[in-house]
Design a protein around this motif. Structure first.
Motif, short mmCIF file in Angstrom:
data_model
loop_
_atom_site.label_atom_id
_atom_site.label_comp_id
_atom_site.label_asym_id
_atom_site.label_seq_id
_atom_site.Cartn_x
_atom_site.Cartn_y
_atom_site.Cartn_z
N LEU A 64 0.82 -1.21 0.00
CA LEU A 64 0.00 0.00 0.00
C LEU A 64 0.85 1.27 0.00
O LEU A 64 0.37 2.35 -0.30
CB LEU A 64 -0.92 0.02 1.23
N PHE A 65 2.14 1.11 0.38
CA PHE A 65 3.03 2.25 0.57
C PHE A 65 2.39 3.21 1.58
O PHE A 65 1.50 2.82 2.34
CB PHE A 65 3.38 2.92 -0.75
N LEU A 66 2.82 4.46 1.61
CA LEU A 66 2.30 5.41 2.58
C LEU A 66 1.71 6.62 1.88
O LEU A 66 2.35 7.20 1.00
CB LEU A 66 3.41 5.87 3.55
N CYS A 174 14.47 2.79 7.27
CA CYS A 174 13.13 3.13 7.76
C CYS A 174 12.05 2.96 6.70
O CYS A 174 11.36 3.90 6.34
CB CYS A 174 13.12 4.53 8.34
N TRP A 175 11.92 1.74 6.15
CA TRP A 175 10.79 1.47 5.29
C TRP A 175 9.64 1.00 6.16
O TRP A 175 9.81 0.68 7.35
CB TRP A 175 11.15 0.48 4.18
N SER A 176 8.45 0.92 5.60
CA SER A 176 7.25 0.73 6.40
C SER A 176 7.20 -0.59 7.15
O SER A 176 6.55 -0.70 8.19
CB SER A 176 5.99 0.87 5.53
N VAL A 214 11.33 6.01 -0.44
CA VAL A 214 11.11 4.56 -0.45
C VAL A 214 9.67 4.22 -0.04
O VAL A 214 9.09 3.26 -0.53
CB VAL A 214 12.11 3.84 0.47
N ASN A 215 9.08 5.04 0.83
CA ASN A 215 7.73 4.78 1.31
C ASN A 215 6.66 5.61 0.61
O ASN A 215 5.51 5.17 0.49
CB ASN A 215 7.63 5.05 2.82
N GLY A 216 7.00 6.83 0.21
CA GLY A 216 6.03 7.72 -0.39
C GLY A 216 5.74 7.39 -1.84
O GLY A 216 6.54 6.74 -2.52
N LYS A 217 4.60 7.86 -2.32
CA LYS A 217 4.19 7.61 -3.69
C LYS A 217 4.60 8.77 -4.60
O LYS A 217 4.80 9.89 -4.13
CB LYS A 217 2.67 7.41 -3.73
N PRO A 218 4.72 8.52 -5.91
CA PRO A 218 5.14 9.59 -6.84
C PRO A 218 4.27 10.84 -6.79
O PRO A 218 4.77 11.94 -7.04
CB PRO A 218 5.07 8.90 -8.20
N TYR A 265 20.50 9.20 -1.48
CA TYR A 265 20.41 7.97 -0.68
C TYR A 265 19.03 7.35 -0.86
O TYR A 265 18.89 6.14 -1.07
CB TYR A 265 20.66 8.28 0.80
N GLY A 266 17.99 8.19 -0.80
CA GLY A 266 16.64 7.70 -1.01
C GLY A 266 16.45 7.15 -2.42
O GLY A 266 15.69 6.20 -2.64
N PHE A 267 17.14 7.76 -3.39
CA PHE A 267 17.06 7.28 -4.77
C PHE A 267 17.62 5.87 -4.89
O PHE A 267 16.94 4.96 -5.40
CB PHE A 267 17.83 8.23 -5.69
N LEU A 268 18.84 5.66 -4.41
CA LEU A 268 19.45 4.34 -4.53
C LEU A 268 18.68 3.28 -3.74
O LEU A 268 18.45 2.17 -4.23
CB LEU A 268 20.91 4.39 -4.06
#
Length: 327
Positions: A64-66, A174-176, A214-218, A265-268
């Motif tokens: 579901l992501f966040l 810190c992923w969900s 990593v957790n948020g949506k586009p 960092y979030g990108f990789l």
């Protein structure tokens, strides 16, 4: 990096660092399970924590992501967590420095734990990312991705070899699925942080970039400024409650400078973490089975060929990074 090092790292956080945060202001520390006991005997390592499920906390479906409310809630709690590092550092610098010196460098020093397997994960995802940008007008983007490939070790080193004065004790993973969520009448009212195996001292921007990308949506990317301000407002308000004016120490403009440096960092991590989160549980290959059968461990982390939804997400993430000059 072995399992023992991961155990020791997490045990050290719960048994040594967290109690010092509680001494500052126990009621204001973000929710984490209580440390009960631990065993550090080689090959018999054990970490026993409180079972917070009894208080209504549970795992959220990672696929579901966040959404906006969840991302902001998480960022607010991390602003609170990071405030304790700043407060302890400026109230008792000697104690803080002694605590962080005891952290286990499970990241592999300068090479960001880039053993052969980790290296292959990143390169496999970068290869697929480049395949998304084959049009003539994509030359600039391809060059940026190729630069990352050619300088991958140096790129990763920059995340962990933080030399600035604003480092905080950071989660780094810190992923969900490393959080438990509690709801009251279907409204999120609390989060419990778990899994501090990768804890390390880096810029606050590192945890921010992981949470957001990593957790948020586009669809949240255009509101980046709003999320940045939300995190910093939490850091500021909770630092004030701990007796520190963070604006005199770590201004919002300083934070933005570090975001510019560490958003990558979030990108990789997103290149690996997002495809893994999109996989249904029944499609996930058990890591133990992969290792025991001598298979490529990257398969356990979702580095197989991306489906169309995942590829579209990766394209949007990459475009966002390029448009903001983060990569």
């Amino acid at each position: 990096m072995g399992v023992r090092e991961l155990y020791l790292s997490e045990i050290y956080f719960y048994a040594t660092i967290l109690p010092e945060f509680y001494k500052l202001e126990a009621e204001k520390v973000p929710k984490m399970p209580k440390f009960i006991t631990a065993v550090t005997t080689p090959f018999k390592e054990v970490l026993v924590l409180e079972d917070v499920r009894q208080f209504g906390y549970g795992m959220r479906d990672k696929t579901l992501f966040l959404d906006e409310k969840h991302v902001k809630f998480v960022l607010g709690e991390f602003g609170k967590l990071h405030a304790f590092s700043f407060a302890l550092k400026f109230k008792n610098c000697e104690l803080y420095e002694s605590l962080v010196k005891g952290l286990k460098d499970i990241h592999g020093g300068k090479n960001c734990n880039l053993n052969d397997e980790t290296n292959s994960w990143y390169r496999a995802t970068l290869k697929q990312t480049k395949e998304l940008f084959q049009a003539e007008e994509d030359v600039k983007i391809l060059k940026k991705l190729e630069y990352i490939e050619d300088h991958l070790e140096e790129y990763c080193e920059g995340f962990l070899e933080y030399q600035g004065p604003f480092g905080v004790v950071s989660h780094m993973d810190c992923w969900s699925n490393n959080m438990l969520f509690r709801y009251n009448n279907n409204t999120l009212d609390s989060i419990c942080f778990l899994d501090f195996q990768y804890v390390w001292v880096v810029s606050p921007a590192v945890d921010f970039s992981f949470i957001f990308y990593v957790n948020g949506k586009p669809e949240e990317y255009p509101k980046l400024d709003e999320y940045l301000q939300h995190y910093y407002d939490s850091l500021k308000s909770h630092s004030k409650l701990l007796g520190l004016n963070i604006e005199e120490v770590y201004s919002y403009s300083m934070f933005l400078e570090e975001i510019f440096a560490y958003a990558k960092y979030g990108f990789l991590r997103g290149l690996i973490g997002i495809p893994m989160s999109m996989r249904q549980n029944e499609d996930i290959i058990d890591v133990k089975d992969v290792v025991s059968n001598g298979m490529d461990t990257s398969k356990a982390f979702g580095v197989e060929k991306w489906h169309s939804e995942c590829a579209d997400w990766m394209r949007k993430l990459t475009l966002h990074m390029v448009e903001h000059n983060f990569i």
